[in-house]
Motif scaffolding. Sequence first.
Motif, PDB file in Angstrom:
ATOM      1  N   GLN A  24      15.413  24.403  62.246  1.00  9.52           N
ATOM      2  CA  GLN A  24      15.383  22.686  63.485  1.00  9.52           C
ATOM      3  C   GLN A  24      14.260  21.595  62.889  1.00  9.52           C
ATOM      4  N   PRO A  25      14.459  20.839  62.504  1.00  4.87           N
ATOM      5  CA  PRO A  25      13.197  20.042  61.857  1.00  4.87           C
ATOM      6  C   PRO A  25      13.241  19.357  62.929  1.00  4.87           C
ATOM      7  N   ASP A  26      11.418  18.600  63.020  1.00  6.32           N
ATOM      8  CA  ASP A  26      10.963  17.835  64.008  1.00  6.32           C
ATOM      9  C   ASP A  26      11.335  16.953  63.688  1.00  6.32           C
ATOM     10  N   PRO A  27      12.152  15.933  64.492  1.00  7.73           N
ATOM     11  CA  PRO A  27      13.056  14.403  64.723  1.00  7.73           C
ATOM     12  C   PRO A  27      11.819  13.639  64.026  1.00  7.73           C
ATOM     13  N   ARG A  28      10.137  13.840  64.403  1.00  8.41           N
ATOM     14  CA  ARG A  28       9.673  12.694  63.832  1.00  8.41           C
ATOM     15  C   ARG A  28       9.065  13.005  62.769  1.00  8.41           C
ATOM     16  N   ILE A  29       8.901  14.203  61.960  1.00  8.52           N
ATOM     17  CA  ILE A  29       8.580  14.383  60.978  1.00  8.52           C
ATOM     18  C   ILE A  29       9.786  14.294  59.538  1.00  8.52           C
ATOM     19  N   GLU A  30      11.146  14.262  60.254  1.00 11.32           N
ATOM     20  CA  GLU A  30      12.246  14.740  59.528  1.00 11.32           C
ATOM     21  C   GLU A  30      12.140  12.814  59.286  1.00 11.32           C
ATOM     22  N   ARG A  31      11.999  11.881  60.762  1.00 14.00           N
ATOM     23  CA  ARG A  31      11.609  10.406  59.655  1.00 14.00           C
ATOM     24  C   ARG A  31      10.948  10.107  59.166  1.00 14.00           C
ATOM     25  N   ALA A  32       9.444  10.717  59.112  1.00 14.81           N
ATOM     26  CA  ALA A  32       8.920  10.172  58.323  1.00 14.81           C
ATOM     27  C   ALA A  32       9.157  10.729  56.827  1.00 14.81           C
ATOM     28  N   LEU A  33       9.242  12.124  56.696  1.00 11.28           N
ATOM     29  CA  LEU A  33       9.724  11.932  55.535  1.00 11.28           C
ATOM     30  C   LEU A  33      10.418  11.094  54.662  1.00 11.28           C
ATOM     31  N   ASP A  34      11.745  10.583  55.636  1.00  9.83           N
ATOM     32  CA  ASP A  34      13.095  10.016  54.702  1.00  9.83           C
ATOM     33  C   ASP A  34      12.443   8.631  55.203  1.00  9.83           C
ATOM     34  N   VAL A  35      11.266   8.069  55.877  1.00 13.28           N
ATOM     35  CA  VAL A  35      10.611   6.842  55.313  1.00 13.28           C
ATOM     36  C   VAL A  35       9.926   6.246  54.247  1.00 13.28           C
ATOM     37  N   LEU A  36       9.333   7.748  53.830  1.00 18.05           N
ATOM     38  CA  LEU A  36       8.743   8.100  52.656  1.00 18.05           C
ATOM     39  C   LEU A  36       9.515   7.837  50.997  1.00 18.05           C
TER      40      LEU A  36
END
Length: 444
Positions: A229-241
Amino acid sequence: MSTETASNGAEGGVAAASATLTVTDNRTGRQYEIPITDGTIRGIDLRQIRVDDEDFGLMSYDPAFMNTASCRSAITFIDGDKGILEYRGYPIEQLAEQSSYLEVAYLLIHGELPTQQQLDTWTHEITIHTFVHENVKEFMQGFRYDAHPMGMLLASVGALSTFYPEASQIKDAELRYQQIIRLLAKMPTLAAFAYRHNRGMPYVYPDNDLSYAGNFLGMLFKIAELKYQPDPRIERALDVLFILHADHEQNCSTSAVRGVGSSQVDPYSALAAGVGALYGPLHGGANEQVLRMLHRIERKENIPGFIDGVKAGDERLMGFGHRVYKNYDPRAKIIKKAAQDVFDVMGTNPYLDIALELEKIALEDEYFIERKLYPNVDFYSGLIYEALGMPVEMFPVLFAIGRTSGWIAQWLEMIEDGEQKIARPRQIYTGARTREYVPMGSRS
Ligand code: ACO
C-alpha cells in the motif's frame, strides 16, 4: 554584382517566407536573398553560396547545435529567458498541480488532454501491459551483482525489440501504438527489476490494482507484505516528478532518440539511445552528481570554500545552469515544493539545508548572476529520491521513466514529419589527405 535568390524550400506545408536575409559574399561580391521563416533560415539555402563551380557551397558550423533548429515541433514550448515551460500549450505548473502522469503522457503523445473515457482506456491498456516476458527477467539476472541500474535499463529497453520483432514496422500505425503502450507500461517494471537486482532482492511482479506510480513503488519496495500500500503523498510526489521530467523539447536524449529513430529503426532501439544519452553526468546523471556534491560539502561551513573552487573553475556547481534556461527552471520551483511533501512523510533530509544555503549564496553571487546560472530540475530532485530511499544510481532511471512519454511523442512526430530524413550532419574535415600507404617495416 549579381543577385541570386535561394529557393525558399517551402515544401511540406511550411508557411511562405515573411522576410528575407540579404547576404553579400565578400569573396565574390555576389549577393543572395535568403527567406526567413519562423525566425530561421534554412541551412541548405546557404549551399548556393559558392566561389566557383567546384566549390561544394557554404555550410554552417555549429558544434553542439547551439543555434540550429533540427525540426518543427508542436509538443513542448520553452522560453528560457522567462522560465516558461508548456506541454502542448499547457503550463507545467497547471499540469503538475492538476493532472496525473498518464494524463500528461496522453497529452504529449496524442496532442490533446484526454476525456475521462479516453483516459480510462489509456490507463487500462498501459496497466495490462506492465508484465515483461520471463526471459527478460532471466537475462537481467545475468548482470553482475553491482551493475548500474541505468546500464541495465539501457540494455533491457533495447532488448525488448527482440521480443517484439513486429516493432520494426514503424509505418504501421496500429503496431506503433502497441509498442507505445508497451514502452510506457514496461519501463517502470524494467527499472524496478534493475533496482532489485542491484539490491540483491527478488524481483517483484507488477500489481495492476495500483496506480502507475504506486505500482512502481510496490515493485521497488515490497518485501513480505501480501499487498503493498503506497503512501498517497509519496505516490503523488513521484507522479509529479514523472510529469516534470516528461518532456523538454530537443534536449540531448531526445535528439538521440530522434537521431537514431531517423534511421527508421524500431522504437525500443531508438529509446535505448535516449537512455544512453540520459546516463551521462551532464544530462540525467546530474542529480546523482548533485547528491555526491552535497555529501562532499557535508556541512554548511564548507560552502564558501566550495563556491570559491567553482568560481576558480576547479569544478561545477551541479544542478545549476542550463543550455536553455537563463532564469529559474520552472520545474525546480515545483520540485522544491514536492520535496517538502516527501520530507513531511519520510523525515527531513539533512542535505536539504546545505542545498538551500548553497542556492541562496549562489543566487547572490556575481559569478552566477553574470552567467545567468539558476537551479535546474536536478538540484532538488536528487534530495527527494534520496528521501524516498533510492540509491543515487537510481536517479537517472527515475528520470528515464518520466521522459519515456516525451521520447515517444517526439519519435512519433518525427516519423510523421514528411520533411525529416535520416539525420546526417556534415563536418569540416581537418585531417591529412591522400597519403601514400606506409608498409609496417617502414614506419618509424
Ligand atoms: N557551475 C559553474 N559554472 C558553470 C556552471 C555550473 N553548473 N554551468 C555553467 N557554468 C559557467 C561555465 O563555466 C561558463 O563560464 P565561462 O563563460 O566563464 O566559461 C558559463 O557558465 C557558460 O557555461 P557553458 O558550459 O557554456 O553552458 P552550457 O549551456 O554549455 O552548459 C550545462 C549547460 C551543461 C547544463 C552546464 O550549465 C552544466 O554543466 N551544469 C551542471 C550540470 C547540470 O546540472 N546538468 C543538468 C542540466 S538539466 C538536465 O539535463 C535535466
